[in-house]
Design an enzyme around this catalytic site. Structure first.
Site, PDB file in Angstrom:
ATOM      1  N   ASP A  14       0.646  -1.168  -0.096  1.00 48.23           N
ATOM      2  CA  ASP A  14       0.049   0.124  -0.057  1.00 48.23           C
ATOM      3  C   ASP A  14       0.750   1.280   0.009  1.00 48.23           C
ATOM      4  OD1 ASP A  14      -2.159  -1.690   0.257  1.00 48.23           O
ATOM      5  OD2 ASP A  14      -2.246  -1.539   2.368  1.00 48.23           O
ATOM      6  N   LYS A  17       2.007   2.078  -5.248  1.00 45.78           N
ATOM      7  CA  LYS A  17       2.477   1.639  -6.356  1.00 45.78           C
ATOM      8  C   LYS A  17       1.647   1.909  -7.485  1.00 45.78           C
ATOM      9  CE  LYS A  17       2.388  -2.637  -4.475  1.00 45.78           C
ATOM     10  NZ  LYS A  17       2.184  -1.853  -2.800  1.00 45.78           N
ATOM     11  N   GLY A  41      -4.533  -4.072  -3.902  1.00 48.56           N
ATOM     12  CA  GLY A  41      -5.620  -3.280  -4.172  1.00 48.56           C
ATOM     13  C   GLY A  41      -4.747  -2.090  -4.539  1.00 48.56           C
ATOM     14  N   HIS A  42      -4.651  -1.409  -5.853  1.00 48.68           N
ATOM     15  CA  HIS A  42      -3.911  -0.298  -6.165  1.00 48.68           C
ATOM     16  C   HIS A  42      -4.807   0.861  -6.580  1.00 48.68           C
ATOM     17  CE1 HIS A  42      -0.394  -3.524  -7.094  1.00 48.68           C
ATOM     18  NE2 HIS A  42      -0.546  -3.226  -5.746  1.00 48.68           N
ATOM     19  N   GLN A 225       2.028  -5.957  -3.134  1.00 52.58           N
ATOM     20  CA  GLN A 225       2.192  -5.905  -1.778  1.00 52.58           C
ATOM     21  C   GLN A 225       3.634  -5.280  -1.470  1.00 52.58           C
ATOM     22  OE1 GLN A 225       1.362  -9.416  -3.282  1.00 52.58           O
ATOM     23  NE2 GLN A 225      -0.624  -8.484  -2.788  1.00 52.58           N
TER      24      GLN A 225
HETATM   25  P1  GDP Z   1      -0.749   0.298  -3.549  1.00 58.25           P
HETATM   26  O1  GDP Z   1      -1.308  -0.809  -3.021  1.00 58.25           O
HETATM   27  O2  GDP Z   1       0.735   0.428  -3.163  1.00 58.25           O
HETATM   28  O3  GDP Z   1      -0.991   0.912  -4.972  1.00 58.25           O
HETATM   29  O4  GDP Z   1      -1.482   1.658  -2.759  1.00 58.25           O
HETATM   30  P2  GDP Z   1      -2.822   1.805  -2.157  1.00 58.25           P
HETATM   31  O5  GDP Z   1      -3.451   2.239  -3.419  1.00 58.25           O
HETATM   32  O6  GDP Z   1      -3.363   0.477  -1.512  1.00 58.25           O
HETATM   33  O7  GDP Z   1      -2.833   2.789  -1.141  1.00 58.25           O
HETATM   34  C1  GDP Z   1      -2.347   3.950  -1.285  1.00 58.25           C
HETATM   35  C2  GDP Z   1      -3.334   4.970  -0.862  1.00 58.25           C
HETATM   36  O8  GDP Z   1      -2.949   6.298  -0.872  1.00 58.25           O
HETATM   37  C3  GDP Z   1      -4.383   5.161  -1.845  1.00 58.25           C
HETATM   38  O9  GDP Z   1      -5.446   5.501  -1.273  1.00 58.25           O
HETATM   39  C4  GDP Z   1      -3.921   6.212  -2.981  1.00 58.25           C
HETATM   40  O10 GDP Z   1      -5.130   7.042  -3.546  1.00 58.25           O
HETATM   41  C5  GDP Z   1      -3.321   7.212  -1.831  1.00 58.25           C
HETATM   42  N1  GDP Z   1      -2.110   7.903  -2.053  1.00 58.25           N
HETATM   43  C6  GDP Z   1      -1.244   7.598  -3.277  1.00 58.25           C
HETATM   44  N2  GDP Z   1      -0.318   8.524  -3.195  1.00 58.25           N
HETATM   45  C7  GDP Z   1      -0.487   9.409  -2.297  1.00 58.25           C
HETATM   46  C8  GDP Z   1       0.079  10.621  -1.725  1.00 58.25           C
HETATM   47  O11 GDP Z   1       1.146  11.137  -2.202  1.00 58.25           O
HETATM   48  N3  GDP Z   1      -0.552  11.436  -0.946  1.00 58.25           N
HETATM   49  C9  GDP Z   1      -1.832  11.110  -0.487  1.00 58.25           C
HETATM   50  N4  GDP Z   1      -2.488  11.994   0.286  1.00 58.25           N
HETATM   51  N5  GDP Z   1      -2.527   9.866  -0.756  1.00 58.25           N
HETATM   52  C10 GDP Z   1      -1.615   9.130  -1.691  1.00 58.25           C
HETATM   53  P1  IMO Z   2      -0.939  -4.211  -2.193  1.00 54.23           P
HETATM   54  O1  IMO Z   2      -0.290  -4.642  -3.569  1.00 54.23           O
HETATM   55  C1  IMO Z   2      -0.972  -4.708   1.936  1.00 54.23           C
HETATM   56  C2  IMO Z   2      -1.323  -8.732   3.569  1.00 54.23           C
HETATM   57  C3  IMO Z   2      -2.541  -9.178   4.317  1.00 54.23           C
HETATM   58  C4  IMO Z   2      -2.143 -10.054   5.138  1.00 54.23           C
HETATM   59  C5  IMO Z   2      -0.923 -10.810   4.566  1.00 54.23           C
HETATM   60  C6  IMO Z   2      -1.088 -12.003   3.840  1.00 54.23           C
HETATM   61  O2  IMO Z   2      -2.259  -3.444  -2.206  1.00 54.23           O
HETATM   62  O3  IMO Z   2       0.221  -3.565  -1.478  1.00 54.23           O
HETATM   63  P2  IMO Z   2      -2.653 -12.702   1.759  1.00 54.23           P
HETATM   64  O4  IMO Z   2      -4.146 -12.807   1.715  1.00 54.23           O
HETATM   65  O5  IMO Z   2      -1.663 -12.151   0.833  1.00 54.23           O
HETATM   66  O6  IMO Z   2      -2.234 -14.237   2.162  1.00 54.23           O
HETATM   67  O7  IMO Z   2      -2.486 -12.161   3.095  1.00 54.23           O
HETATM   68  O8  IMO Z   2      -0.497  -9.992   3.555  1.00 54.23           O
HETATM   69  N1  IMO Z   2      -1.462  -8.244   2.269  1.00 54.23           N
HETATM   70  C7  IMO Z   2      -1.156  -6.909   2.196  1.00 54.23           C
HETATM   71  N2  IMO Z   2      -1.035  -5.684   2.800  1.00 54.23           N
HETATM   72  N3  IMO Z   2      -0.875  -4.487   0.784  1.00 54.23           N
HETATM   73  C8  IMO Z   2      -1.334  -5.538  -0.086  1.00 54.23           C
HETATM   74  O9  IMO Z   2      -1.233  -5.365  -1.412  1.00 54.23           O
HETATM   75  C9  IMO Z   2      -1.466  -6.852   0.673  1.00 54.23           C
HETATM   76  N4  IMO Z   2      -1.546  -8.188   0.064  1.00 54.23           N
HETATM   77  C10 IMO Z   2      -1.653  -8.681   1.087  1.00 54.23           C
HETATM   78  O10 IMO Z   2      -3.155  -8.014   4.931  1.00 54.23           O
HETATM   79  O11 IMO Z   2      -1.416  -9.267   6.497  1.00 54.23           O
HETATM   80 MG    MG Z   3      -2.796  -1.486  -1.907  1.00 55.65          MG
END
Ligand code: GDP
Ligand code: IMO
Ligand code: MG
Length: 430
Positions: A14, A17, A41-42, A225
């Site tokens: 998270d 990416k 979840g991207h 991840q």
């Molecule tokens: P990922 O799994 O690495 O793609 O990241 P996620 O989408 O799960 O979580 C990142 C969260 O932070 C999302 O809600 C993005 O919209 C938000 N986000 C990404 N970059 C920034 C930033 O620079 N500032 C803020 N405030 N939010 C951001």
């Molecule tokens: P992105 O790509 C954050 C975590 C779960 C749990 C562990 C194992 O959005 O960064 P799983 O279902 O993979 O067997 O769960 O890994 N986990 C993540 N945490 N971002 C993710 O993906 C994750 N995908 C799995 O919360 O701790």
């Molecule tokens: Mg994510």
């Protein structure tokens, strides 16, 4: 000369990416996922419009870019089709852009049932998985038991493979976990329907990548991840079941490591983690609340609140090493706005001694007490800043200290969720 860039999470996932993959997609001919599944979840935000992707590569919103799902990715056909359907409804021609490797293992409903049953049995030791069947399907892959996308090509083979695998799953569900078995006919009928949609998408991803290379076109690899969720290098057993480090981009796509030219590590200006497991810099105070609230730290897949803490330089050095990171993109700098002081972990104390890396027994990371360096915060807002010169001097000082301490360049700084809210100091494709 073409250039291939791997995007990896440098913490526990998270890091942002998805935003950066979408941003850099304008440089490439193809975006490739290489591990994980719909546990990811991207989030992409374009001029205020939010799209959350789980399985479909984060380049999908761009015209003329191939979105590839490599053999290292595990696929729930239901998740894939429902994600694609939503995007198609919003005008994105997903099936014209998407290709899937025949080598991807298929996640069955019985994998999800096993994931849930395992977590219940672990009770207080539960991993806190996303419940998507990720662990059980990777177990089957290694045990040479998994159904793969290529099994959809021949319905007789599909029926035989499903019979064998489901027999094993049902044995476990009934006898070991004492929960309900799953019905073959229901799963098979659904697979036969889904097969019609998926068959035209099956392609040799490795060959497509080679073709782009030969034509001198750039490729982006999208990790899911983060390094500390890696099955080998992470905080085992509180990890996911795939390799999340950059080397997985080769294994999970079929393009050898010499063709990976640059690894861009995405790292938050602080740290978050979802699910259980050690997290030395986790906060339980007002600063932690600030990070969670201002950063809107809720999981993009499960909606669970993310645990929040300070930036951990010890962990970051380790992930730079594990993933061969060439340069960093620091995200969510704006979330630190308004904090009077900002801390960074520069060492741990374990059994009264100072250490500068994770302990050999990773389970002891839980007992490590962080040693902090304290920085002055900044009052002014950095939200949406697009030029480094416009950042408050204390924010520059914070970032430059990180560069010196980690001996790495910060090429990109993200100052908000939107594609445009970004400072690009150096483009990794240049
Ligand atoms: P990922 O799994 O690495 O793609 O990241 P996620 O989408 O799960 O979580 C990142 C969260 O932070 C999302 O809600 C993005 O919209 C938000 N986000 C990404 N970059 C920034 C930033 O620079 N500032 C803020 N405030 N939010 C951001
Ligand atoms: P992105 O790509 C954050 C975590 C779960 C749990 C562990 C194992 O959005 O960064 P799983 O279902 O993979 O067997 O769960 O890994 N986990 C993540 N945490 N971002 C993710 O993906 C994750 N995908 C799995 O919360 O701790
Ligand atoms: Mg994510």
């Amino acid at each position: 000369m073409s250039k291939n860039v791997v995007i990896v999470g440098t913490q526990w996932g998270d890091e942002g990416k998805g935003k950066i993959v979408d941003l850099l997609t304008e440089e490439v001919a193809a975006v490739t996922r290489f591990q994980g599944g719909h546990n990811a979840g991207h989030t992409l935000v374009i001029k205020g419009n939010k799209t959350v992707l789980h399985l479909i590569p984060s380049g999908i919103l761009h015209d003329n870019v191939e979105c590839l799902i490599g053999n290292g990715v595990v696929i729930s056909l239901s998740a894939l089709i429902s994600e694609a359907t939503k995007l198609i409804e919003s005008g994105i021609p997903v099936y014209d852009r998407l290709k899937i490797s025949p080598g991807c293992p298929i996640i069955l409903p019985s994998h999800e049932a096993l994931d849930a049953a395992k977590e219940i049995k672990l009770a207080s030791q539960a991993i806190g998985t996303t419940g998507r069947g990720i662990g059980p399907v990777y177990e089957d892959k290694v045990a040479r038991r998994a159904l793969r996308i290529s099994d959809l090509l021949d319905t007789n083979k599909l029926a035989t493979r499903l019979t064998e695998t489901l027999e094993y799953h049902n044995f476990l569900l009934k006898n070991y976990y004492q929960v309900d078995e799953l019905n073959f006919d229901e799963i098979y009928t659904t697979l036969i329907k889904q097969r019609q949609i998926v068959l035209p998408l099956i392609s040799d991803v490795s060959r497509i990548l080679e073709k782009h290379q030969l034509k001198g076109r750039n490729i982006l690899f999208e990790g899911a991840q983060g390094v500390f969720l890696d099955i080998d290098h992470g905080t085992y057993p509180y990890v996911t079941s795939s390799n999340t480090v950059s080397a997985a981009a080769s294994i999970g796509s079929g393009l050898g490591p010499k063709d990976l030219n640059h690894v861009l590590g995405i790292i938050k200006a602080y740290t978050t983690r979802v699910g259980s497991g050690p997290f030395p810099t986790e906060l339980f105070d007002a600063s932690g609340e600030h990070l969670g609230k201002v950063g809107v730290e809720f999981g993009a897949t499960t909606g669970r609140p993310r645990r929040c803490g300070w930036f951990d330089a010890i962990a970051a050095k380790r992930s730079i090493r594990n993933s061969g990171i060439s340069s960093l993109c620091v995200t969510k700098l704006d979330v630190l706005d308004g904090l009077s002081e900002i801390k960074v972990c520069t060492g741990y104390k374990l059994d009264g001694k100072k250490i500068d890396d994770f302990p050999l027994d990773i389970s002891r990371l839980d007992d490590c007490e962080p040693v902090y360096k304290i920085f002055d915060g900044w009052e002014s807002s950095t939200i949406g800043t697009t030029s480094y010169d416009q950042l408050p001097s204390n924010a520059c000082h914070y970032l430059e200290w990180i560069e010196d301490e980690l001996n790495i360049s910060i090429d990109i700084i993200s100052t908000g969720p939107d594609r445009e809210q970004t400072i690009i100091k150096r483009n990794p494709f240049s």
